[in-house]
Each structure stands twice: as C-alpha cells, then as structure tokens.
Design a protein around this motif. Structure first.
Motif, PDB file in Angstrom:
ATOM      1  N   GLU A   2      15.935 -12.994  -0.951  1.00 29.49           N
ATOM      2  CA  GLU A   2      16.753 -13.664  -1.964  1.00 29.49           C
ATOM      3  C   GLU A   2      17.351 -14.973  -1.438  1.00 29.49           C
ATOM      4  N   ASN A   3      17.473 -15.092  -0.125  1.00 28.87           N
ATOM      5  CA  ASN A   3      17.908 -16.373   0.455  1.00 28.87           C
ATOM      6  C   ASN A   3      16.779 -17.381   0.519  1.00 28.87           C
ATOM      7  N   ASP A   4      15.539 -16.893   0.575  1.00 30.16           N
ATOM      8  CA  ASP A   4      14.398 -17.795   0.760  1.00 30.16           C
ATOM      9  C   ASP A   4      13.682 -18.165  -0.524  1.00 30.16           C
ATOM     10  N   PHE A   5      13.722 -17.282  -1.530  1.00 30.81           N
ATOM     11  CA  PHE A   5      12.921 -17.516  -2.735  1.00 30.81           C
ATOM     12  C   PHE A   5      13.799 -17.532  -3.984  1.00 30.81           C
ATOM     13  N   ALA A   6      13.611 -18.565  -4.808  1.00 27.30           N
ATOM     14  CA  ALA A   6      14.458 -18.724  -5.992  1.00 27.30           C
ATOM     15  C   ALA A   6      13.985 -17.843  -7.152  1.00 27.30           C
ATOM     16  N   GLU A   7      12.672 -17.593  -7.237  1.00 30.11           N
ATOM     17  CA  GLU A   7      12.122 -16.801  -8.348  1.00 30.11           C
ATOM     18  C   GLU A   7      11.509 -15.555  -7.751  1.00 30.11           C
ATOM     19  N   LEU A   8      12.193 -14.429  -7.945  1.00 27.26           N
ATOM     20  CA  LEU A   8      11.801 -13.242  -7.210  1.00 27.26           C
ATOM     21  C   LEU A   8      11.906 -12.019  -8.106  1.00 27.26           C
ATOM     22  N   SER A   9      10.883 -11.158  -8.060  1.00 29.16           N
ATOM     23  CA  SER A   9      11.004  -9.899  -8.789  1.00 29.16           C
ATOM     24  C   SER A   9      10.362  -8.798  -7.946  1.00 29.16           C
ATOM     25  N   TYR A  10      10.979  -7.621  -7.934  1.00 29.29           N
ATOM     26  CA  TYR A  10      10.451  -6.495  -7.156  1.00 29.29           C
ATOM     27  C   TYR A  10       9.609  -5.580  -8.042  1.00 29.29           C
ATOM     28  N   PHE A  11       8.532  -5.070  -7.458  1.00 32.78           N
ATOM     29  CA  PHE A  11       7.625  -4.177  -8.180  1.00 32.78           C
ATOM     30  C   PHE A  11       7.296  -2.984  -7.295  1.00 32.78           C
ATOM     31  N   GLY A  12       6.817  -1.914  -7.917  1.00 29.82           N
ATOM     32  CA  GLY A  12       6.357  -0.764  -7.147  1.00 29.82           C
ATOM     33  C   GLY A  12       5.044  -0.299  -7.741  1.00 29.82           C
ATOM     34  N   LEU A  13       4.030  -0.084  -6.920  1.00 28.89           N
ATOM     35  CA  LEU A  13       2.726   0.285  -7.458  1.00 28.89           C
ATOM     36  C   LEU A  13       1.987   1.216  -6.522  1.00 28.89           C
ATOM     37  N   SER A  14       1.040   1.904  -7.082  1.00 27.36           N
ATOM     38  CA  SER A  14       0.121   2.685  -6.266  1.00 27.36           C
ATOM     39  C   SER A  14      -1.285   2.398  -6.776  1.00 27.36           C
ATOM     40  N   ALA A  15      -2.145   1.908  -5.893  1.00 27.99           N
ATOM     41  CA  ALA A  15      -3.518   1.598  -6.298  1.00 27.99           C
ATOM     42  C   ALA A  15      -4.323   2.882  -6.446  1.00 27.99           C
ATOM     43  N   LEU A  16      -4.057   3.859  -5.602  1.00 25.92           N
ATOM     44  CA  LEU A  16      -4.877   5.069  -5.579  1.00 25.92           C
ATOM     45  C   LEU A  16      -4.257   6.223  -6.359  1.00 25.92           C
ATOM     46  N   GLY A  17      -2.943   6.223  -6.476  1.00 22.82           N
ATOM     47  CA  GLY A  17      -2.261   7.294  -7.198  1.00 22.82           C
ATOM     48  C   GLY A  17      -2.048   8.543  -6.359  1.00 22.82           C
ATOM     49  N   ALA A  18      -2.684   8.603  -5.209  1.00 24.87           N
ATOM     50  CA  ALA A  18      -2.550   9.745  -4.298  1.00 24.87           C
ATOM     51  C   ALA A  18      -3.005   9.271  -2.922  1.00 24.87           C
ATOM     52  N   PRO A  19      -2.547   9.926  -1.862  1.00 26.52           N
ATOM     53  CA  PRO A  19      -3.002   9.519  -0.533  1.00 26.52           C
ATOM     54  C   PRO A  19      -4.482   9.825  -0.357  1.00 26.52           C
ATOM     55  N   PRO A  20      -5.163   9.099   0.545  1.00 28.03           N
ATOM     56  CA  PRO A  20      -6.561   9.441   0.843  1.00 28.03           C
ATOM     57  C   PRO A  20      -6.612  10.877   1.384  1.00 28.03           C
ATOM     58  N   PRO A  21      -7.749  11.589   1.199  1.00 33.92           N
ATOM     59  CA  PRO A  21      -7.826  12.977   1.671  1.00 33.92           C
ATOM     60  C   PRO A  21      -7.576  13.045   3.183  1.00 33.92           C
ATOM     61  N   ALA A  22      -6.829  14.079   3.619  1.00 32.44           N
ATOM     62  CA  ALA A  22      -6.475  14.176   5.035  1.00 32.44           C
ATOM     63  C   ALA A  22      -7.726  14.271   5.922  1.00 32.44           C
ATOM     64  N   ASP A  23      -8.792  14.920   5.424  1.00 28.13           N
ATOM     65  CA  ASP A  23      -9.987  15.097   6.253  1.00 28.13           C
ATOM     66  C   ASP A  23     -10.955  13.917   6.142  1.00 28.13           C
ATOM     67  N   ALA A  24     -10.664  12.945   5.262  1.00 23.82           N
ATOM     68  CA  ALA A  24     -11.536  11.774   5.114  1.00 23.82           C
ATOM     69  C   ALA A  24     -10.680  10.553   4.809  1.00 23.82           C
ATOM     70  N   PRO A  25      -9.951  10.044   5.812  1.00 23.26           N
ATOM     71  CA  PRO A  25      -8.979   8.976   5.574  1.00 23.26           C
ATOM     72  C   PRO A  25      -9.606   7.659   5.105  1.00 23.26           C
ATOM     73  N   ALA A  26     -10.929   7.501   5.249  1.00 20.47           N
ATOM     74  CA  ALA A  26     -11.555   6.262   4.792  1.00 20.47           C
ATOM     75  C   ALA A  26     -12.033   6.375   3.347  1.00 20.47           C
ATOM     76  N   ASP A  27     -11.750   7.506   2.723  1.00 19.87           N
ATOM     77  CA  ASP A  27     -12.193   7.726   1.337  1.00 19.87           C
ATOM     78  C   ASP A  27     -11.036   7.629   0.354  1.00 19.87           C
ATOM     79  N   ALA A  28     -11.370   7.308  -0.886  1.00 22.19           N
ATOM     80  CA  ALA A  28     -10.389   7.366  -1.967  1.00 22.19           C
ATOM     81  C   ALA A  28     -10.181   8.845  -2.307  1.00 22.19           C
ATOM     82  N   PRO A  29      -9.087   9.190  -3.009  1.00 17.65           N
ATOM     83  CA  PRO A  29      -8.917  10.579  -3.431  1.00 17.65           C
ATOM     84  C   PRO A  29     -10.141  11.049  -4.228  1.00 17.65           C
ATOM     85  N   LYS A  30     -10.431  12.347  -4.139  1.00 20.23           N
ATOM     86  CA  LYS A  30     -11.650  12.902  -4.761  1.00 20.23           C
ATOM     87  C   LYS A  30     -11.780  12.571  -6.253  1.00 20.23           C
ATOM     88  N   SER A  31     -10.632  12.500  -6.938  1.00 21.00           N
ATOM     89  CA  SER A  31     -10.690  12.236  -8.380  1.00 21.00           C
ATOM     90  C   SER A  31     -10.823  10.741  -8.683  1.00 21.00           C
TER      91      SER A  31
END
Ligand SMILES: Nc1nc2c(ncn2[C@@H]2O[C@H](COP(=O)(O)OP(=O)(O)OP(=O)(O)O)[C@@H](O)[C@H]2O)c(=O)[nH]1
Ligand SMILES: [Mg+2]
Ligand SMILES: [Zn+2]
Ligand SMILES: [Zn+2]
Length: 421
Positions: A351-380
């Motif tokens: 807020e000290n550095d940027f005059a136009e600022l808005s905070y957002f929250g997002l999830s691209a995957l909607g769930a963590p990658p599977p524990a046994d295949a961390p390089a994969d997207a969730p199964k669904s």
C-alpha cells in the motif's frame, strides 16, 4: 492511429511505420524470381547466441512506404521492392520479430504475471485461459482465440497437458536460458449500449516470467522492459510461503510443504523500484500501474476460512457484469488474512508502493495435487475458484468489461487500500 507495442522487445511504434517481411514466394509471373533468404542480424541478436546459424536466414525486411495513403492503413499488403510480390507480414522495428496477423489492428494490453518460483503462475495462465473461454466467457460473451502460430501451438499444448493428460506445467525456464515468448490472445467483448454494434477487440499479452528471474533486483532487470510496458500487474502470492500458514499446515497430514522461495514483499519492493526507475508514473510516491495481488492455492486454506467466506465460491458475473461489491468483499477478506499471517508487513509495503491495489484469492486447481503424484493435477481435473477475478478487475478498470457498482465512488475509494494514504 494505432500504436503497436512489440510483445517481444516492447518497442512502441505507429502501426503504419512498421516494416514488412518478404515471404519469398514465387510470383507466378513468367520470369519472376522469388527473393532469397538473407541473414537477419537484428532478429538473430535479439534471439541470442543459442540460435543456430541456419535459422538466421529469413525473408528480407523492407521499410513501410512513407506515402500519405499508407499512413492510415495498418494491415495493407505491400509489394516487396525486390521481387514485387505483396506481403502483409509486419515486423518490429526494434527486434524484427514478426507480428501475428491482426496484431497491429488493435490496441494491446500487456498483463505482467509475477510471483516467486512455484507460486503457481504457469498453472494459473493455463486455467485462466480455459475459464475465459468456458464459464466466464459465456457470461460476458467473450472470445479469446490465440494469436499467431507460436501461441496457438503453446495454447494447445497447455490445454492438452493440464486438461487431458492432467500434468502440471514444468518449472518455467529462466530468461538466461533463452527468450520465453509471451502468449498473445485476441480478446473480443461485445460493445454495450442501445445503439452499439459488433465487438471491441484488444490484444492481451501475457508474460509468464520464471520465478527464478524474480529472485533478486538484478535478475529482475531482464524483465524491466516488460514490466515498464505493463498495463496491469498480477502478483501471485503463495500462501504456503507465509510463515504462520506453514506452521499451521505442517501439523496436518497434508502434502509436504514447498521449499521456501523469495518472499512476496521482496518481489513487490523490487518491482516498485524497477517501475519507478523506468519512468512509470508515480502519484505521491506510489507507482500507478494497477496491481492485482492474488493469493493462490486457496484450496489449501479451507481450514482457515469461515463457512461464509467469499473465497469458497466463484463470483456470479450476472448479466455479464463484474460485481464490485463482491470484489471488495474478497479484498477485505484477503487483506485481513494476509495481515493476520505476517502482522500486516506485506499489505503495508504494497500500500506504500502502489496507488491502485486490490487483493484477490484464487485456486487454479481447486484441490492440492495428489500426494502420490505431485506433478499431476487432481484426478478430477482442475476445479478452479475465482481465477478470473484479477484479470477482469484490470480489464474493468480500462472499460473493457462492464462493472456494476452499488456504492458512491468516494466511499469505495476508502475501502480499496487507499485509506491510509
Ligand atoms: N494446492 C494447490 N497447488 C497448486 C495450485 N496451482 C499450482 N500449485 C502447485 O504449485 C506448483 C507450482 O506451480 P507452477 O504453476 O509451475 O508455478 P510457477 O509460478 O509457474 O513456477 P516457476 O515457473 O518455477 O516460476 C505446482 O506444481 C503445484 O504443486 C493450486 O491451485 N492449488
Ligand atoms: Mg512457471
Ligand atoms: Zn520488438
Ligand atoms: Zn521479395
């Protein structure tokens, strides 16, 4: 007159002044010989030493004619002065990269995507494009075709990897290992209003930097041109990098925590310093480039959110409009979460550095990658949440998508991080 910003070297030029490249095609006219390829040193210099000598040979480049009639036209064909065959391929004056057809017909908006290594930038672009074409695109009647052969190829590859093979993107290679092409899309949004007809077109240029290149101010200098040309910045912040979130998540038997990377406050302060030193406009000491700060991987935060948190559902986009109250609810939620995690260090600095600022929250995957295949997207497959919000906010600020506001302007300003000015 349309001003074209090169998406490769960020040189700005009036569209009518852009040189042409001969396509070296046979004329069909008896006796006519096509041009030969010649070394394009300007382009080869830009591409760097890894370019094999054979690839330096390209169709000759010739300047645009300086006649009055050619001034207004941007995509007109011009005959090559040597072989006489007309070409419509325009190239950048600065770096001789070819522009995709249609690139020079409309204004472009450059969206810079920054964030530490593994903050989720590449996954985010891939899911964002998919959402803008699907769920979100339908609400706003948006179309978003990829522009140019290179983006079309990568666009297909990103889609197949993530949505068909369910593979997460590899780490983006740093700029020192070769130039990373930006992704070019043609965004078409229907014109609004009683007498409005047709669509408005804008080129969206996404530049997915390697987190590795944002580690330090020196490394970031590679991206200076790009950051300085940006119409908006999306800074991705990985919540799993914040100390107190790590402490709370480590106890659960979830997936292992990622390695510690560059802190978001360091990236933000280096970014502000770069923008200031490259003449981006500053208002009362703060950079005016709109800054969307997006906390990624919110699927990993569920335990920390209240049952009614706006982060648990997508924005509605009813009537093809952006709901500004909904954005403000998310903004407040994230501002309070972030402040809770680090006693407000990151927010104060932003807020000290940027005059136009808005905070957002997002999830691209909607769930963590599977524990046994961390390089994969969730199964669904990816089940994204709120990925479109930061970009739509940036587009809404430029009047490119309609925004519905219920509060008077003055009150709204006080809630968007300007209160402490
Ligand atoms: N839980 C969760 N993890 C995610 C999500 N998106 C990305 N990740 C994780 O974050 C890792 C890094 O994602 P990338 O998109 O490659 O990150 P990046 O910012 O492009 O990284 P660099 O290219 O190295 O700068 C992925 O391999 C996933 O493990 C998400 O929506 N939720
Ligand atoms: Mg990446
Ligand atoms: Zn250029
Ligand atoms: Zn020619």
């Amino acid at each position: 007159m349309t001003t074209v910003i090169c998406p490769y070297c960020f040189d700005r030029a009036p569209a009518a002044r852009l040189p042409y490249r001969c396509l070296m095609m046979a004329t069909g006219v008896r006796g006519g010989t096509p041009c030969d390829a010649e070394p394009d040193d300007v382009w080869a210099d830009f591409m760097g030493p890894s370019l094999p000598p054979s690839r330096r040979l390209r169709g000759p480049v010739f300047p645009a004619p300086r006649t009055l009639s050619s001034l207004g036209s941007t995509s007109a064909r011009q005959p090559c002065p040597r072989c006489g065959v007309a070409t419509s391929v325009r190239v950048c004056r600065g770096c001789h990269n070819d522009f995709p057809s249609e690139y020079c017909d409309q204004d472009s908006r450059i969206i810079a995507l920054v964030g530490a290594k593994a903050s989720g930038k590449s996954t985010y672009v891939s899911v964002l494009v998919n959402e803008l074409r699907g769920r979100v695109g339908r609400e706003y009647n948006i179309s978003l075709p990829a522009m140019g052969a290179e983006t079309q190829r990568r666009d297909r590859e990103m889609e197949e990897d993530l949505y068909e093979r369910l593979r997460l993107p590899d780490t983006t290679r740093p700029a020192a290992m070769g130039f990373n092409d930006p992704l070019l899309y043609r965004l078409s949004v229907p014109r609004r209003g009683r007498y409005a007809k047709g669509s408005r077109h804008t080129t969206l240029v996404f530049f997915d930097a390697a987190g590795e290149d944002l580690k330090s101010a020196e490394a970031m200098a590679r991206y200076t041109q790009y950051l300085a040309a940006a119409d908006g910045i999306i800074l991705l912040v990985d919540p799993l990098q914040m100390g107190s979130v790590r402490d709370r998540s480590a106890s659960a038997d979830g997936p292992p925590l990622p390695a510690v990377e560059t802190s978001p406050q360091q990236i933000a302060s280096d970014l502000a310093a770069q923008l200031r030193s490259h003449g981006r406009s500053v208002s009362r000491g703060r950079v005016t480039t709109p800054m969307a700060v997006a906390v990624t991987k919110t699927d990993a935060l569920r335990a920390l959110l209240g049952a009614h948190s706006p982060l648990l559902r997508n924005a509605t986009h009813t009537g093809g409009e952006l709901d500004d109250d909904d954005r403000l609810a998310v903004h407040e939620e994230l501002r309070s979460l972030l402040s809770d995690w680090d006693s407000g260090v990151l927010c104060r600095q932003l807020e000290n550095d940027f005059a136009e600022l808005s905070y957002f929250g997002l999830s691209a995957l909607g769930a963590p990658p599977p524990a046994d295949a961390p390089a994969d997207a969730p199964k669904s497959g990816p089940q994204p949440l709120r990925v479109e919000d930061p970009l739509l906010w940036l587009l809404g600020r430029r009047g490119l998508v309609p925004v519905r506001k219920s509060q008077p302007e003055g009150q709204k300003e006080n809630r968007t991080g300007k209160a402490d000015a």
